[in-house]
Design a protein around this motif. Structure first.
Motif, PDB file in Angstrom:
ATOM      1  N   GLY A  93      82.962  37.860  13.072  1.00 15.53           N
ATOM      2  CA  GLY A  93      82.443  37.706  11.714  1.00 15.53           C
ATOM      3  C   GLY A  93      83.317  38.441  10.705  1.00 15.53           C
ATOM      4  N   HIS A  94      83.759  39.638  11.068  1.00 20.19           N
ATOM      5  CA  HIS A  94      84.680  40.390  10.215  1.00 20.19           C
ATOM      6  C   HIS A  94      85.995  39.624  10.058  1.00 20.19           C
ATOM      7  N   LEU A  95      86.509  39.132  11.170  1.00 18.16           N
ATOM      8  CA  LEU A  95      87.772  38.398  11.137  1.00 18.16           C
ATOM      9  C   LEU A  95      87.659  37.153  10.261  1.00 18.16           C
ATOM     10  N   ASN A  96      86.570  36.408  10.401  1.00 16.84           N
ATOM     11  CA  ASN A  96      86.355  35.215   9.578  1.00 16.84           C
ATOM     12  C   ASN A  96      86.313  35.570   8.096  1.00 16.84           C
ATOM     13  N   LEU A  97      85.624  36.658   7.770  1.00 14.65           N
ATOM     14  CA  LEU A  97      85.530  37.098   6.380  1.00 14.65           C
ATOM     15  C   LEU A  97      86.918  37.417   5.827  1.00 14.65           C
ATOM     16  N   LEU A  98      87.695  38.193   6.559  1.00 16.16           N
ATOM     17  CA  LEU A  98      89.025  38.581   6.080  1.00 16.16           C
ATOM     18  C   LEU A  98      89.944  37.371   5.943  1.00 16.16           C
ATOM     19  N   ARG A  99      89.837  36.431   6.851  1.00 17.27           N
ATOM     20  CA  ARG A  99      90.646  35.203   6.758  1.00 17.27           C
ATOM     21  C   ARG A  99      90.290  34.435   5.492  1.00 17.27           C
ATOM     22  N   VAL A 131      91.404  47.442  10.765  1.00 12.93           N
ATOM     23  CA  VAL A 131      91.437  46.513   9.629  1.00 12.93           C
ATOM     24  C   VAL A 131      92.856  46.353   9.106  1.00 12.93           C
ATOM     25  N   GLU A 132      93.596  47.453   9.030  1.00  9.60           N
ATOM     26  CA  GLU A 132      94.972  47.431   8.533  1.00  9.60           C
ATOM     27  C   GLU A 132      95.883  46.563   9.416  1.00  9.60           C
ATOM     28  N   SER A 133      95.556  46.467  10.699  1.00  6.78           N
ATOM     29  CA  SER A 133      96.401  45.707  11.624  1.00  6.78           C
ATOM     30  C   SER A 133      96.152  44.196  11.564  1.00  6.78           C
ATOM     31  N   ILE A 134      95.120  43.768  10.857  1.00  2.64           N
ATOM     32  CA  ILE A 134      94.804  42.347  10.742  1.00  2.64           C
ATOM     33  C   ILE A 134      95.814  41.689   9.808  1.00  2.64           C
ATOM     34  N   PRO A 153      79.090  33.538   2.461  1.00  5.67           N
ATOM     35  CA  PRO A 153      78.132  33.488   3.569  1.00  5.67           C
ATOM     36  C   PRO A 153      78.667  34.221   4.792  1.00  5.67           C
ATOM     37  N   ARG A 154      77.762  34.792   5.545  1.00  6.20           N
ATOM     38  CA  ARG A 154      78.103  35.493   6.786  1.00  6.20           C
ATOM     39  C   ARG A 154      78.347  34.473   7.899  1.00  6.20           C
ATOM     40  N   THR A 155      79.078  34.888   8.925  1.00 11.14           N
ATOM     41  CA  THR A 155      79.229  34.071  10.120  1.00 11.14           C
ATOM     42  C   THR A 155      77.883  34.038  10.823  1.00 11.14           C
ATOM     43  N   LYS A 156      77.427  32.847  11.156  1.00  8.56           N
ATOM     44  CA  LYS A 156      76.110  32.705  11.795  1.00  8.56           C
ATOM     45  C   LYS A 156      76.069  33.391  13.164  1.00  8.56           C
ATOM     46  N   ASN A 157      74.918  33.964  13.460  1.00  5.99           N
ATOM     47  CA  ASN A 157      74.605  34.534  14.772  1.00  5.99           C
ATOM     48  C   ASN A 157      75.468  35.712  15.197  1.00  5.99           C
ATOM     49  N   ILE A 158      76.078  36.415  14.234  1.00  2.00           N
ATOM     50  CA  ILE A 158      76.813  37.626  14.599  1.00  2.00           C
ATOM     51  C   ILE A 158      76.730  38.644  13.466  1.00  2.00           C
TER      52      ILE A 158
END
Length: 154
Positions: free
Chosen positions: A18-24, A61-64, A114-119
């Motif tokens: 979910g974090h990764l999806n948000l940052l993308r 986070v910095e490494s993403i 929106p947040r990633t569903k189910n996580i």
């Protein structure tokens, strides 16, 4: 060419998809993504307990690849200062904060995603707590049964 700067804020504890999806998604909204990671002290003041210390969370986070810059989030008031300091064009955050940062609209675009569903980190922590509450003897017995089943399948 004018660069478009996006900023977001979060704790980023127990980093998940979910974090990764948000940052993308945030990185796709501009040319430069700044992520303010909440410090341990700030989280404590919010009554929030983290499993992973700030230094490690900020390194993760910095490494993403989508993230251009990480700064510590140390106070609620910092958002206004950061928007000005970093010439932010877009302030974006999860939709669970909807309406809370509309006061920034005079300075930049405010987007609630929106947040990633189910996580969620909260759900992960609840699952971990339930898992850790299982008596160790039961876990050992379950692993022994799984090992026997695995051997039978070979």
């Amino acid at each position: 060419m004018v660069m478009k700067t996006v900023i977001t804020y979060g704790t980023f504890d127990m980093f998940h998809v979910g974090h990764l999806n948000l940052l993308r998604r945030l990185s796709e909204m501009g040319d430069r993504l700044i992520v303010a990671v909440s410090t341990d002290e700030f989280n404590k003041g919010k009554g929030k307990k983290t499993l992973i210390p700030y230094d490690q969370r900020s390194q993760i986070v910095e490494s993403i690849k989508y993230v251009d810059m990480v700064v510590p989030e140390e106070s609620w008031e910092q958002k206004l200062t950061d928007v000005k300091k970093y010439n932010v064009d877009v302030f974006a955050i999860g939709e669970d904060w909807k309406g809370k940062f509309d006061f920034l609209e005079d300075l930049c675009e405010v987007v609630y995603l929106p947040r990633t569903k189910n996580i969620s980190t909260t759900d992960l922590k609840k699952s971990l707590k339930r898992f850790l509450s299982i008596p160790h003897e039961d876990l050992i017995q379950a692993f022994e049964v799984l090992e026997l089943l695995r051997r039978d399948l070979e």
